[in-house]
Enzyme design. Sequence first.
Site, PDB file in Angstrom:
ATOM      1  N   CYS A   2       0.853  -1.179   0.000  1.00 38.35           N
ATOM      2  CA  CYS A   2       0.000   0.000   0.000  1.00 38.35           C
ATOM      3  C   CYS A   2       0.900   1.244   0.000  1.00 38.35           C
ATOM      4  O   CYS A   2       2.043   1.201   0.418  1.00 38.35           O
ATOM      5  CB  CYS A   2      -0.913   0.089   1.215  1.00 38.35           C
ATOM      6  SG  CYS A   2      -1.888  -1.382   1.472  1.00 38.35           S
ATOM      7  N   ARG A  27       2.629   0.560  -5.656  1.00 38.92           N
ATOM      8  CA  ARG A  27       2.557  -0.218  -4.419  1.00 38.92           C
ATOM      9  C   ARG A  27       1.235  -0.961  -4.262  1.00 38.92           C
ATOM     10  O   ARG A  27       1.047  -1.701  -3.300  1.00 38.92           O
ATOM     11  CB  ARG A  27       2.755   0.703  -3.213  1.00 38.92           C
ATOM     12  CG  ARG A  27       4.033   1.488  -3.268  1.00 38.92           C
ATOM     13  CD  ARG A  27       4.084   2.507  -2.162  1.00 38.92           C
ATOM     14  NE  ARG A  27       4.437   1.890  -0.919  1.00 38.92           N
ATOM     15  CZ  ARG A  27       5.670   1.752  -0.466  1.00 38.92           C
ATOM     16  NH1 ARG A  27       6.674   2.197  -1.186  1.00 38.92           N
ATOM     17  NH2 ARG A  27       5.909   1.176   0.677  1.00 38.92           N
ATOM     18  N   TRP A  71      -3.065  -2.352  -1.526  1.00 37.83           N
ATOM     19  CA  TRP A  71      -2.832  -3.714  -2.005  1.00 37.83           C
ATOM     20  C   TRP A  71      -3.344  -4.605  -0.878  1.00 37.83           C
ATOM     21  O   TRP A  71      -2.801  -4.600   0.230  1.00 37.83           O
ATOM     22  CB  TRP A  71      -1.343  -3.946  -2.255  1.00 37.83           C
ATOM     23  CG  TRP A  71      -1.047  -5.281  -2.836  1.00 37.83           C
ATOM     24  CD1 TRP A  71      -1.161  -5.643  -4.142  1.00 37.83           C
ATOM     25  CD2 TRP A  71      -0.580  -6.441  -2.136  1.00 37.83           C
ATOM     26  NE1 TRP A  71      -0.798  -6.958  -4.294  1.00 37.83           N
ATOM     27  CE2 TRP A  71      -0.434  -7.474  -3.083  1.00 37.83           C
ATOM     28  CE3 TRP A  71      -0.264  -6.704  -0.801  1.00 37.83           C
ATOM     29  CZ2 TRP A  71       0.008  -8.742  -2.744  1.00 37.83           C
ATOM     30  CZ3 TRP A  71       0.172  -7.971  -0.459  1.00 37.83           C
ATOM     31  CH2 TRP A  71       0.303  -8.979  -1.430  1.00 37.83           C
ATOM     32  N   ASN A  95      -0.036   1.332   6.104  1.00 44.27           N
ATOM     33  CA  ASN A  95       0.698   0.391   5.251  1.00 44.27           C
ATOM     34  C   ASN A  95       1.417  -0.581   6.172  1.00 44.27           C
ATOM     35  O   ASN A  95       2.113  -0.143   7.083  1.00 44.27           O
ATOM     36  CB  ASN A  95       1.701   1.171   4.395  1.00 44.27           C
ATOM     37  CG  ASN A  95       2.758   0.279   3.758  1.00 44.27           C
ATOM     38  OD1 ASN A  95       3.917   0.652   3.663  1.00 44.27           O
ATOM     39  ND2 ASN A  95       2.382  -0.890   3.325  1.00 44.27           N
ATOM     40  N   GLY A  96       1.205  -1.877   5.959  1.00 41.29           N
ATOM     41  CA  GLY A  96       1.870  -2.871   6.804  1.00 41.29           C
ATOM     42  C   GLY A  96       0.883  -3.956   7.180  1.00 41.29           C
ATOM     43  O   GLY A  96      -0.194  -4.074   6.592  1.00 41.29           O
ATOM     44  N   GLU A 462      12.705 -17.306 -15.004  1.00 38.79           N
ATOM     45  CA  GLU A 462      12.285 -15.909 -15.154  1.00 38.79           C
ATOM     46  C   GLU A 462      11.253 -15.779 -16.280  1.00 38.79           C
ATOM     47  O   GLU A 462      10.277 -15.032 -16.156  1.00 38.79           O
ATOM     48  CB  GLU A 462      13.516 -15.022 -15.403  1.00 38.79           C
ATOM     49  CG  GLU A 462      13.217 -13.547 -15.651  1.00 38.79           C
ATOM     50  CD  GLU A 462      12.473 -12.828 -14.527  1.00 38.79           C
ATOM     51  OE1 GLU A 462      12.304 -13.392 -13.431  1.00 38.79           O
ATOM     52  OE2 GLU A 462      12.020 -11.691 -14.764  1.00 38.79           O
ATOM     53  N   LYS A 466       7.497 -14.281 -15.742  1.00 38.32           N
ATOM     54  CA  LYS A 466       6.929 -13.185 -16.555  1.00 38.32           C
ATOM     55  C   LYS A 466       5.578 -13.603 -17.119  1.00 38.32           C
ATOM     56  O   LYS A 466       4.619 -12.837 -17.089  1.00 38.32           O
ATOM     57  CB  LYS A 466       7.841 -12.806 -17.726  1.00 38.32           C
ATOM     58  CG  LYS A 466       9.077 -11.999 -17.463  1.00 38.32           C
ATOM     59  CD  LYS A 466       8.843 -10.618 -16.953  1.00 38.32           C
ATOM     60  CE  LYS A 466       8.753 -10.654 -15.468  1.00 38.32           C
ATOM     61  NZ  LYS A 466       9.679 -10.227 -14.588  1.00 38.32           N
ATOM     62  N   GLU A 469       2.914 -13.709 -14.389  1.00 38.25           N
ATOM     63  CA  GLU A 469       2.580 -12.391 -13.859  1.00 38.25           C
ATOM     64  C   GLU A 469       1.598 -11.631 -14.736  1.00 38.25           C
ATOM     65  O   GLU A 469       0.667 -11.019 -14.233  1.00 38.25           O
ATOM     66  CB  GLU A 469       3.852 -11.525 -13.739  1.00 38.25           C
ATOM     67  CG  GLU A 469       4.752 -11.858 -12.588  1.00 38.25           C
ATOM     68  CD  GLU A 469       5.992 -10.977 -12.580  1.00 38.25           C
ATOM     69  OE1 GLU A 469       6.289 -10.371 -11.551  1.00 38.25           O
ATOM     70  OE2 GLU A 469       6.689 -10.900 -13.613  1.00 38.25           O
ATOM     71  N   HIS A 485      10.662 -36.561 -14.133  1.00 35.71           N
ATOM     72  CA  HIS A 485      10.358 -37.007 -12.772  1.00 35.71           C
ATOM     73  C   HIS A 485       8.998 -36.513 -12.287  1.00 35.71           C
ATOM     74  O   HIS A 485       8.746 -36.522 -11.081  1.00 35.71           O
ATOM     75  CB  HIS A 485      11.464 -36.569 -11.821  1.00 35.71           C
ATOM     76  CG  HIS A 485      12.783 -37.218 -12.121  1.00 35.71           C
ATOM     77  ND1 HIS A 485      12.984 -38.571 -12.077  1.00 35.71           N
ATOM     78  CD2 HIS A 485      13.964 -36.692 -12.554  1.00 35.71           C
ATOM     79  CE1 HIS A 485      14.225 -38.858 -12.413  1.00 35.71           C
ATOM     80  NE2 HIS A 485      14.842 -37.736 -12.726  1.00 35.71           N
ATOM     81  N   LYS A 584       4.385  -3.526  -7.488  1.00 38.26           N
ATOM     82  CA  LYS A 584       5.805  -3.470  -7.853  1.00 38.26           C
ATOM     83  C   LYS A 584       6.706  -3.594  -6.639  1.00 38.26           C
ATOM     84  O   LYS A 584       7.802  -4.136  -6.721  1.00 38.26           O
ATOM     85  CB  LYS A 584       6.088  -2.154  -8.592  1.00 38.26           C
ATOM     86  CG  LYS A 584       7.506  -2.064  -9.095  1.00 38.26           C
ATOM     87  CD  LYS A 584       7.582  -1.622 -10.526  1.00 38.26           C
ATOM     88  CE  LYS A 584       8.948  -1.858 -11.125  1.00 38.26           C
ATOM     89  NZ  LYS A 584       9.099  -3.217 -11.659  1.00 38.26           N
TER      90      LYS A 584
HETATM   91  C1  G6P Z   1       7.394  -7.836  -6.502  1.00 40.55           C
HETATM   92  C2  G6P Z   1       7.441  -7.396  -7.949  1.00 40.55           C
HETATM   93  C3  G6P Z   1       8.472  -8.223  -8.696  1.00 40.55           C
HETATM   94  C4  G6P Z   1       9.827  -8.115  -8.017  1.00 40.55           C
HETATM   95  C5  G6P Z   1       9.754  -8.510  -6.538  1.00 40.55           C
HETATM   96  C6  G6P Z   1      11.036  -8.137  -5.809  1.00 40.55           C
HETATM   97  O1  G6P Z   1       6.863  -9.106  -6.401  1.00 40.55           O
HETATM   98  O2  G6P Z   1       6.165  -7.531  -8.543  1.00 40.55           O
HETATM   99  O3  G6P Z   1       8.578  -7.750 -10.025  1.00 40.55           O
HETATM  100  O4  G6P Z   1      10.751  -8.921  -8.669  1.00 40.55           O
HETATM  101  O5  G6P Z   1       8.697  -7.797  -5.898  1.00 40.55           O
HETATM  102  O6  G6P Z   1      11.159  -6.739  -5.828  1.00 40.55           O
HETATM  103  P1  G6P Z   1      12.489  -5.960  -5.593  1.00 40.55           P
HETATM  104  O7  G6P Z   1      12.100  -4.511  -5.602  1.00 40.55           O
HETATM  105  O8  G6P Z   1      13.020  -6.395  -4.263  1.00 40.55           O
HETATM  106  O9  G6P Z   1      13.430  -6.315  -6.695  1.00 40.55           O
END
Ligand code: G6P
Length: 589
Positions: A2, A27, A71, A95-96, A462, A466, A469, A485, A584
Site C-alpha cells: 500500500c 505499491r 494492495w 501500510n503494513g 524468469e 513473466k 505475472e 520425474h 511493484k
Molecule cells: C514484486 C514485484 C516483482 C519483483 C519482486 C522483488 O513481487 O512484482 O517484479 O521482482 O517484488 O522486488 P524488488 O524490488 O526487491 O526487486
Amino acid sequence: MCGIVGYAGKDRAAPVLLDGLQKLEYRGYDSAGVAVFEGNSLRIVKKKGRVKELEGARSLCGRVGIGHTRWATHGAPSEKNAHPHAYKQFALVHNGIIENADALREECLARGETFLSETDSEVVVHLIAACYAGDFGAAVRAAAKRLKGSYALAVLCSDFPDTVLCARQSSPLVVGKGRGGLFVASDLPAIAGEGVEVFALADGEFATLRGEEISFFDGEGKPVPPHAVAYRFREDVPEKRGYAHFMKKEMSEIPAVMAKNAAAFLESPAFSSFRRALLGAERIQIVACGTAYHAGLCAAHAFEKLCRVPCEANIASEYRYRDPIVPPNTLCLAVSQSGETADTLAAAQIAKERGAYLAAVTNVAYSSLTRLADAVLQTEAGREVAVAATKSFNAQLMLLYGVAAYLAREKGRKAPPLGAMAKAARLALSAAEEVRGWTAHFLAAKSVFFVGRGADYFTALEGSLKLKEITYLPSEGYPAGELKHGALALIEENTPVVAVVTQKGLAEKTMNAVHEAYARGAKIFAVTDLPEVAACKEAFASVLLPPCPEEYSPAVAVIVLQALAYYVSVARGNDPDKPRNLAKSVTVE
Ligand code: G6P
C-alpha cells in the site's frame, strides 16, 4: 504494501494527495481513498480500483488530509475495505500488517464497538480512539505500543484539524517540508520536489506535521533529531514515449541499460571497502525475491563458474526464517530493484547481524536497503514503472556479472569480457519480435513449460514468472532433466514447451528432455543461439539468438521470453503494466 500520503499546508490538500497517490500506485491499486478536513469535519472519499477513480475528490477544499492506495492483505479489494478508516474523531491510513489485529479486535468488540471493514487497519483507529484522553500524540504512541507487526501510519484527529500525525515500524515512511507545505509518504518520489527537504522516520519514531514545522518524537514522546535524506531532484515523470505500454518501452531500453551497468559497481562510493570484502570473501550469499532472486541465481552460477567461490542464492522469505549459518568472511549481496522489499530487508539485516559484509544491489539510491548496507552497488536502470520487472533484471545481471568477472580476474582466472553484451541484447530485441507469431499457440494453453539446464534453467524460471505475472497462464520453469520425474505427466497434445538452449556443453542433454516432451505431443518453441537446435525437426518455431558468452547468456535470452509474455498478455486483453493482484514493491511480509 500500500502507499500512504499526507499533507498539511497552504494549498488545497486533495490535488497534492491525488498526485502523490498516482506516484505510489506501483505499491498497489486495489482501492484508493482520501480524507480531508473541511473545517473541523472530515470528508472521506474511497473507491474500489485505481487512484483515477478518486478524481471526483480533487475539488475538496481543505488544506490538511491523508490518502491511500491499497494492495489488499486483510479483506478483499472493495470500497468498504479501502482506507482511510475512521472511528470517532479519528481517521487513518496504514501500510503494513498488524499481526495481533484479531486479539485487539476482540477487545474492541467486547467494549461494544462495531467494525465496518475486514481490515487489520481499522483495528488501529479503534485502538487510538480507546487510548485518547485529549492528547493526540500520546494516544497514537500508546496505541503503537500495543501493535505487533509492521506499520506506517498517517492519522488525523478532528480535535486537531491542522495536524497530521505519523508513525513508523518496519514499513517505509518519509516526511518532507517545502513549497508551502508539509508532506508524508511511503516513498520519496511522492513528495520530492524542488526545494523540498526530506527526512526519513526510523523504526519506532513518530512525526507531527503542523503549521510550518515537522517535529520528531520517540515512543516516549521525547523529541529526536531528524534524519535528513539527501537526494537529487529530477523531475521524473514517466512517459510511454509512443509505446503502448511501459513494459514495452522499458524493454526497448535494455541494450542501453546493459551497456551502463557492466562496470557500475566500480562507481560505488564504497568501492574500496566493497573490494576488500569481495576479495576476502570465502563465500557469497545472495538474498532476494521474485525477479531479483532469479538474477541472484544467475549471478551465483557465474560466481561459482568464473571465480570458484561458493555462492548460493536464497529466497529472502525463506532465508530469514531458517536460522541461516553465516560463517566468517561471508559477503551478502541483497538484490532488490526497489530496495524496499520487506523480506529482502529482513534477510539482509539477519546476514549483517550475523557478521556478513552487506552490499545492496538496488536501483533506488535512497531506499531502506541502502541505509542498511555497508556498500551500495547501484544499478542504473532508470525508473521502472511496469510491475513486471524487465530492464531492472538485465541491469542486475550485468552489474553482478561485472562483479564476478572482476573477482575472477583479481584471482588470476579468465572471464569473458562483457563489452559485446549490449549489442547482443540489441539483436535479441529485434529477433524477439518473431514471438508475436507464437501468441496464438499460448492463448488458451492449460499450462506452459519453460525448460533449460545450467544458466538456461534460471532464464526458464524468469520466463515462466513473466508469463504468469502478466498473462495469468499457469506456467512452470523446470530444469530440463527433471521433467521426466513428474511434470511430463502434464504434457498433452499441443502443450507449449519453451526450450532455452544456450549452454553448449548441456545442449544435447536439454534436447533429450525436448525429445521426450515432443514425443508426448508438446509443441516446442526453441530459444537458442545454436543454429542446429533452432533448425531441429522438433522445434515448431524458434528464435535464433546472437552469440554471447554462455556464462552471461540469461541477460540476452530472457529478452525473448519477456517479449513472449508481453505479446501473450496483450493478446489476452490484459494490461501488462498493472497485472491483477500484484504490486511493484512488496513492503509486507
Ligand atoms: C514484486 C514485484 C516483482 C519483483 C519482486 C522483488 O513481487 O512484482 O517484479 O521482482 O517484488 O522486488 P524488488 O524490488 O526487491 O526487486
